[in-house]
Design an enzyme around this catalytic site. Structure first.
Site, PDB file in Angstrom:
ATOM      1  N   THR A 135     -10.618 -80.122 -17.396  1.00 14.86           N
ATOM      2  CA  THR A 135     -10.957 -80.037 -15.981  1.00 14.86           C
ATOM      3  C   THR A 135     -11.545 -78.679 -15.621  1.00 14.86           C
ATOM      4  O   THR A 135     -11.251 -77.678 -16.289  1.00 14.86           O
ATOM      5  CB  THR A 135      -9.682 -80.278 -15.151  1.00 14.86           C
ATOM      6  OG1 THR A 135      -9.945 -79.980 -13.779  1.00 14.86           O
ATOM      7  CG2 THR A 135      -8.528 -79.388 -15.603  1.00 14.86           C
ATOM      8  N   GLU A 137     -10.522 -77.091 -13.172  1.00 18.06           N
ATOM      9  CA  GLU A 137      -9.438 -76.338 -12.517  1.00 18.06           C
ATOM     10  C   GLU A 137      -8.898 -75.216 -13.402  1.00 18.06           C
ATOM     11  O   GLU A 137      -8.238 -74.312 -12.903  1.00 18.06           O
ATOM     12  CB  GLU A 137      -8.301 -77.274 -12.104  1.00 18.06           C
ATOM     13  CG  GLU A 137      -8.773 -78.334 -11.141  1.00 18.06           C
ATOM     14  CD  GLU A 137      -7.658 -78.984 -10.337  1.00 18.06           C
ATOM     15  OE1 GLU A 137      -6.530 -78.458 -10.317  1.00 18.06           O
ATOM     16  OE2 GLU A 137      -7.937 -80.023  -9.704  1.00 18.06           O
ATOM     17  N   TYR A 184      -0.405 -78.089 -13.118  1.00 21.16           N
ATOM     18  CA  TYR A 184      -1.339 -79.035 -13.746  1.00 21.16           C
ATOM     19  C   TYR A 184      -2.432 -78.279 -14.503  1.00 21.16           C
ATOM     20  O   TYR A 184      -2.654 -78.504 -15.703  1.00 21.16           O
ATOM     21  CB  TYR A 184      -1.977 -79.952 -12.687  1.00 21.16           C
ATOM     22  CG  TYR A 184      -3.245 -80.636 -13.165  1.00 21.16           C
ATOM     23  CD1 TYR A 184      -3.204 -81.589 -14.179  1.00 21.16           C
ATOM     24  CD2 TYR A 184      -4.499 -80.321 -12.621  1.00 21.16           C
ATOM     25  CE1 TYR A 184      -4.367 -82.210 -14.641  1.00 21.16           C
ATOM     26  CE2 TYR A 184      -5.666 -80.925 -13.066  1.00 21.16           C
ATOM     27  CZ  TYR A 184      -5.597 -81.874 -14.076  1.00 21.16           C
ATOM     28  OH  TYR A 184      -6.744 -82.474 -14.521  1.00 21.16           O
ATOM     29  N   PRO A 239      -3.616 -87.141   6.058  1.00 18.72           N
ATOM     30  CA  PRO A 239      -3.020 -85.801   5.934  1.00 18.72           C
ATOM     31  C   PRO A 239      -3.978 -84.784   5.305  1.00 18.72           C
ATOM     32  O   PRO A 239      -4.134 -84.748   4.091  1.00 18.72           O
ATOM     33  CB  PRO A 239      -1.806 -86.052   5.023  1.00 18.72           C
ATOM     34  CG  PRO A 239      -2.193 -87.250   4.205  1.00 18.72           C
ATOM     35  CD  PRO A 239      -3.142 -88.077   5.023  1.00 18.72           C
ATOM     36  N   TYR A 375       1.893-109.651 -22.329  1.00 20.37           N
ATOM     37  CA  TYR A 375       2.298-109.587 -23.730  1.00 20.37           C
ATOM     38  C   TYR A 375       3.563-110.375 -24.051  1.00 20.37           C
ATOM     39  O   TYR A 375       3.998-110.379 -25.186  1.00 20.37           O
ATOM     40  CB  TYR A 375       2.441-108.123 -24.172  1.00 20.37           C
ATOM     41  CG  TYR A 375       1.091-107.517 -24.444  1.00 20.37           C
ATOM     42  CD1 TYR A 375       0.542-107.508 -25.723  1.00 20.37           C
ATOM     43  CD2 TYR A 375       0.332-107.008 -23.396  1.00 20.37           C
ATOM     44  CE1 TYR A 375      -0.717-106.990 -25.958  1.00 20.37           C
ATOM     45  CE2 TYR A 375      -0.936-106.490 -23.621  1.00 20.37           C
ATOM     46  CZ  TYR A 375      -1.446-106.486 -24.909  1.00 20.37           C
ATOM     47  OH  TYR A 375      -2.704-105.975 -25.128  1.00 20.37           O
TER      48      TYR A 375
HETATM   49  P1  NAD Z   1      -5.198 -90.801 -14.430  1.00 29.18           P
HETATM   50  O1  NAD Z   1      -3.937 -90.171 -13.946  1.00 29.18           O
HETATM   51  O2  NAD Z   1      -5.896 -91.794 -13.556  1.00 29.18           O
HETATM   52  O3  NAD Z   1      -4.928 -91.519 -15.830  1.00 29.18           O
HETATM   53  C1  NAD Z   1      -4.177 -90.929 -16.838  1.00 29.18           C
HETATM   54  C2  NAD Z   1      -3.867 -91.994 -17.894  1.00 29.18           C
HETATM   55  O4  NAD Z   1      -3.124 -91.360 -18.952  1.00 29.18           O
HETATM   56  C3  NAD Z   1      -3.011 -93.151 -17.376  1.00 29.18           C
HETATM   57  O5  NAD Z   1      -3.515 -94.383 -17.834  1.00 29.18           O
HETATM   58  C4  NAD Z   1      -1.632 -92.875 -17.978  1.00 29.18           C
HETATM   59  O6  NAD Z   1      -0.865 -94.049 -18.200  1.00 29.18           O
HETATM   60  C5  NAD Z   1      -2.009 -92.192 -19.285  1.00 29.18           C
HETATM   61  N1  NAD Z   1      -0.945 -91.332 -19.788  1.00 29.18           N
HETATM   62  C6  NAD Z   1      -0.232 -90.394 -19.100  1.00 29.18           C
HETATM   63  N2  NAD Z   1       0.690 -89.830 -19.902  1.00 29.18           N
HETATM   64  C7  NAD Z   1       0.554 -90.418 -21.133  1.00 29.18           C
HETATM   65  C8  NAD Z   1       1.218 -90.247 -22.384  1.00 29.18           C
HETATM   66  N3  NAD Z   1       2.224 -89.361 -22.527  1.00 29.18           N
HETATM   67  N4  NAD Z   1       0.808 -90.987 -23.436  1.00 29.18           N
HETATM   68  C9  NAD Z   1      -0.203 -91.885 -23.304  1.00 29.18           C
HETATM   69  N5  NAD Z   1      -0.835 -92.110 -22.133  1.00 29.18           N
HETATM   70  C10 NAD Z   1      -0.466 -91.371 -21.062  1.00 29.18           C
HETATM   71  O7  NAD Z   1      -6.159 -89.591 -14.816  1.00 29.18           O
HETATM   72  P2  NAD Z   1      -7.745 -89.437 -14.620  1.00 29.18           P
HETATM   73  O8  NAD Z   1      -8.006 -88.946 -13.255  1.00 29.18           O
HETATM   74  O9  NAD Z   1      -8.422 -90.641 -15.130  1.00 29.18           O
HETATM   75  O10 NAD Z   1      -7.995 -88.211 -15.624  1.00 29.18           O
HETATM   76  C11 NAD Z   1      -8.220 -88.458 -17.009  1.00 29.18           C
HETATM   77  C12 NAD Z   1      -8.448 -87.142 -17.716  1.00 29.18           C
HETATM   78  O11 NAD Z   1      -9.568 -86.475 -17.158  1.00 29.18           O
HETATM   79  C13 NAD Z   1      -7.284 -86.158 -17.599  1.00 29.18           C
HETATM   80  O12 NAD Z   1      -7.149 -85.497 -18.823  1.00 29.18           O
HETATM   81  C14 NAD Z   1      -7.715 -85.196 -16.497  1.00 29.18           C
HETATM   82  O13 NAD Z   1      -7.132 -83.931 -16.686  1.00 29.18           O
HETATM   83  C15 NAD Z   1      -9.213 -85.167 -16.718  1.00 29.18           C
HETATM   84  N6  NAD Z   1     -10.029 -84.893 -15.521  1.00 29.18           N
HETATM   85  C16 NAD Z   1      -9.866 -85.618 -14.384  1.00 29.18           C
HETATM   86  C17 NAD Z   1     -10.695 -85.382 -13.281  1.00 29.18           C
HETATM   87  C18 NAD Z   1     -10.582 -86.180 -12.004  1.00 29.18           C
HETATM   88  O14 NAD Z   1     -11.265 -85.869 -11.037  1.00 29.18           O
HETATM   89  N7  NAD Z   1      -9.774 -87.215 -11.944  1.00 29.18           N
HETATM   90  C19 NAD Z   1     -11.673 -84.395 -13.367  1.00 29.18           C
HETATM   91  C20 NAD Z   1     -11.794 -83.642 -14.548  1.00 29.18           C
HETATM   92  C21 NAD Z   1     -10.974 -83.926 -15.630  1.00 29.18           C
HETATM   93  O1  DAU Z   2     -11.453 -80.631 -10.242  1.00 34.04           O
HETATM   94  C1  DAU Z   2     -11.021 -81.633 -11.097  1.00 34.04           C
HETATM   95  C2  DAU Z   2      -9.667 -82.145 -10.647  1.00 34.04           C
HETATM   96  O2  DAU Z   2      -9.886 -82.922  -9.484  1.00 34.04           O
HETATM   97  C3  DAU Z   2      -8.954 -82.964 -11.718  1.00 34.04           C
HETATM   98  O3  DAU Z   2      -8.681 -82.148 -12.822  1.00 34.04           O
HETATM   99  C4  DAU Z   2      -7.661 -83.554 -11.169  1.00 34.04           C
HETATM  100  O4  DAU Z   2      -7.060 -84.400 -12.142  1.00 34.04           O
HETATM  101  C5  DAU Z   2      -7.986 -84.363  -9.929  1.00 34.04           C
HETATM  102  O5  DAU Z   2      -6.782 -84.860  -9.356  1.00 34.04           O
HETATM  103  C6  DAU Z   2      -8.740 -83.508  -8.908  1.00 34.04           C
HETATM  104  O6  DAU Z   2      -7.883 -82.470  -8.359  1.00 34.04           O
HETATM  105  P1  DAU Z   2      -7.853 -82.123  -6.789  1.00 34.04           P
HETATM  106  O7  DAU Z   2      -6.566 -81.499  -6.487  1.00 34.04           O
HETATM  107  O8  DAU Z   2      -9.093 -81.418  -6.386  1.00 34.04           O
HETATM  108  O9  DAU Z   2      -7.946 -83.632  -6.181  1.00 34.04           O
HETATM  109  P2  DAU Z   2      -7.194 -84.350  -4.976  1.00 34.04           P
HETATM  110  O10 DAU Z   2      -7.867 -85.664  -4.767  1.00 34.04           O
HETATM  111  O11 DAU Z   2      -5.722 -84.329  -5.125  1.00 34.04           O
HETATM  112  O12 DAU Z   2      -7.561 -83.401  -3.746  1.00 34.04           O
HETATM  113  C7  DAU Z   2      -8.908 -83.132  -3.366  1.00 34.04           C
HETATM  114  C8  DAU Z   2      -8.879 -82.135  -2.229  1.00 34.04           C
HETATM  115  O13 DAU Z   2      -8.329 -82.779  -1.069  1.00 34.04           O
HETATM  116  C9  DAU Z   2      -7.997 -80.926  -2.485  1.00 34.04           C
HETATM  117  O14 DAU Z   2      -8.582 -79.787  -1.899  1.00 34.04           O
HETATM  118  C10 DAU Z   2      -6.690 -81.264  -1.772  1.00 34.04           C
HETATM  119  C11 DAU Z   2      -7.144 -82.111  -0.601  1.00 34.04           C
HETATM  120  N1  DAU Z   2      -6.202 -83.160  -0.165  1.00 34.04           N
HETATM  121  C12 DAU Z   2      -5.727 -84.029  -1.101  1.00 34.04           C
HETATM  122  C13 DAU Z   2      -4.854 -85.032  -0.747  1.00 34.04           C
HETATM  123  C14 DAU Z   2      -4.308 -85.995  -1.781  1.00 34.04           C
HETATM  124  C15 DAU Z   2      -5.837 -83.277   1.153  1.00 34.04           C
HETATM  125  O15 DAU Z   2      -6.301 -82.488   2.029  1.00 34.04           O
HETATM  126  N2  DAU Z   2      -4.966 -84.256   1.518  1.00 34.04           N
HETATM  127  C16 DAU Z   2      -4.438 -85.141   0.615  1.00 34.04           C
HETATM  128  O16 DAU Z   2      -3.615 -86.011   1.009  1.00 34.04           O
END
Ligand code: NAD
Ligand code: DAU
Length: 378
Positions: A135, A137, A184, A239, A375
């Protein structure tokens, strides 16, 4: 040619898009989705590919070294695309141990299994690849300042030459030092370090990418965009943390999956690539777009639900601004985002409004019974 690939976390948000892309695009590959099915894993995200002959689902915890090692041996795994993680910042603030366990120890267990298995083969690491998805972050937070005192937002040019709204002068580049702030991002940073250490110490063929905020279908509704779409639909409060001034750089999830495909096949071993949308938004501005779009698509007067905006206590350690410079990826491998944000957000809102059954299933927790149902007779 890498033929048998484990994709970890394939039942989650981004993972399900990556699995779908690989299963459909590469019928000659065997794609093994390894997922523990935590609260964030949902096999319903993959209904359209679950019966494909080149797809296998294995329920396993990445921390379980013996199971992962045995799976690699049994299936002759050539590549790993590692997405499994605990991914929600707010949860990490309440429960940091789970994040350290999965994100750090889980990654280490995968690295060690890959190392031992590949080293046992006559060809060694030849043709093998361990691709770790991380990420933006990990880089910490950027300021919202401009050296000439110009007030943001202002139009600027990333080194790629693409225009995008920018709220500051600096961007995350691949050589920036790591300064994670949340449990995180600290856990993800640590996992990135382990991946690089396995390359530098043992020669494991690794690649790391750091991506910005993803949005699109199948995102768990604890994250801003799906949570707020659902709340607007049901006229529940929205929120907004702090003043809603924090800036995120948004990328449509299928564009991230395309980048992963390109990098897995053509990226250079030991390199890091940033992936981003050139698309910065203040939270409050994105929230207004979401309200207008949901209202319009539901036939309500546009903006009728603005009064749902509720300012709440800020997230602890809330990073001010993320902005990715992904020009290296564009320059070296020719990837760039395909969707304009307006188009992507419209598609996303429509998808959630059209898939209320998916949302209801997830919010009720029923989706977690799906695996057992599916399953029970096998
Ligand atoms: P998500 O939370 O939607 O999915 C995570 C998946 O991992 C789930 O299916 C969960 O069951 C599985 N998992 C969790 N713990 C596990 C374990 N111990 N063993 C096997 N499986 C496990 O996450 P996402 O938003 O799809 O993010 C996927 C990856 O991309 C993460 O590594 C995250 O750090 C990275 N990432 C996410 C974002 C974003 O915006 N969502 C951005 C940049 C990077
Ligand atoms: O930048 C990549 C990251 O983006 C990933 O690595 C993370 O897995 C993914 O969750 C995301 O992190 P953020 O913290 O940026 O995403 P989130 O959707 O939680 O929040 C986006 C922004 O909105 C952040 O500034 C916090 C704010 N927020 C979030 C929630 C859930 C609110 O103001 N209110 C809320 O209820």
């Amino acid at each position: 040619m890498k033929n048998t690939i484990i994709i970890t976390g394939g039942a989650g948000f981004i993972g399900s898009h990556v699995v779908r892309l690989f299963v459909n695009k590469y019928p000659e590959y065997h794609i093994i989705n390894v997922d523990k099915l935590t609260y964030a894993g949902n096999l319903a995200n993959l209904k359209d590919v679950e019966d494909k002959p080149n797809y296998t689902f294995v329920r396993a915890d990445i921390c379980d070294f013996d199971t992962i090692y045995a799976l690699m041996q049994r299936e002759h795994v050539d590549g790993i695309i590692h997405l499994a993680a605990e991914s929600h910042v707010d949860r990490s603030i309440k429960d940091p141990f789970t994040f350290a366990k999965t994100n750090v120890m889980g990654t280490l267990s995968l690295l060690q299994a890959a190392k031992l298995y590949w080293e046992s083969l006559p060809e060694g690491y030849e043709g093998k690849r361990f691709y770790h998805i991380s990420t933006d972050e990990v880089y910490g937070a950027l300021e919202m300042t401009h050296p000439e005192g110009i007030q943001p937002p202002f139009s600027t040019k990333a080194s790629s030459g693409q225009h995008h709204l920018a709220y500051g002068e600096l961007f995350f580049t691949e050589d920036l030092k790591y300064q994670p702030h949340s449990p995180y991002s600290a856990a993800k940073a640590s996992s990135d370090h382990f991946v690089r250490a396995y390359h530098d110490t043992y020669g494991l063929p690794t690649i790391v990418t750091n991506c910005s905020n993803n949005y699109g279908p199948y995102q768990f509704p604890e994250k801003l965009i799906p949570l707020f779409i659902n709340n607007i639909r049901h006229r529940r409060p929205l929120p907004v943390y702090g003043k809603g001034e924090n800036v995120r750089d948004w990328l449509y999830v299928e564009d991230h999956a395309r980048a992963i495909d390109v990098i897995f096949h053509r990226g250079t071993i030991a390199e890091t690539y940033n992936i981003g949308g050139f698309n910065e938004w203040k939270n409050i501005d994105i929230i207004r777009v979401l309200i207008n779009t949901v209202d319009r698509l539901l036939g309500r007067p546009e903006g009728a639900d603005m009064d749902l905006i509720t300012y709440v206590t800020d997230r602890a350690g809330h990073d001010l601004r993320y902005a990715i410079d992904s020009s290296k990826l564009q320059r070296e491998l020719g990837w760039e985002p395909s969707l304009q944000f307006e188009e992507g957000i419209e598609k996303t809102v429509r998808w959630y409004l059209d898939h209320q059954d998916w949302m209801d299933n997830v919010t009720s927790g029923d989706y977690q019974k799906y695996y057992d149902e599916m399953y029970k007779n096998r």
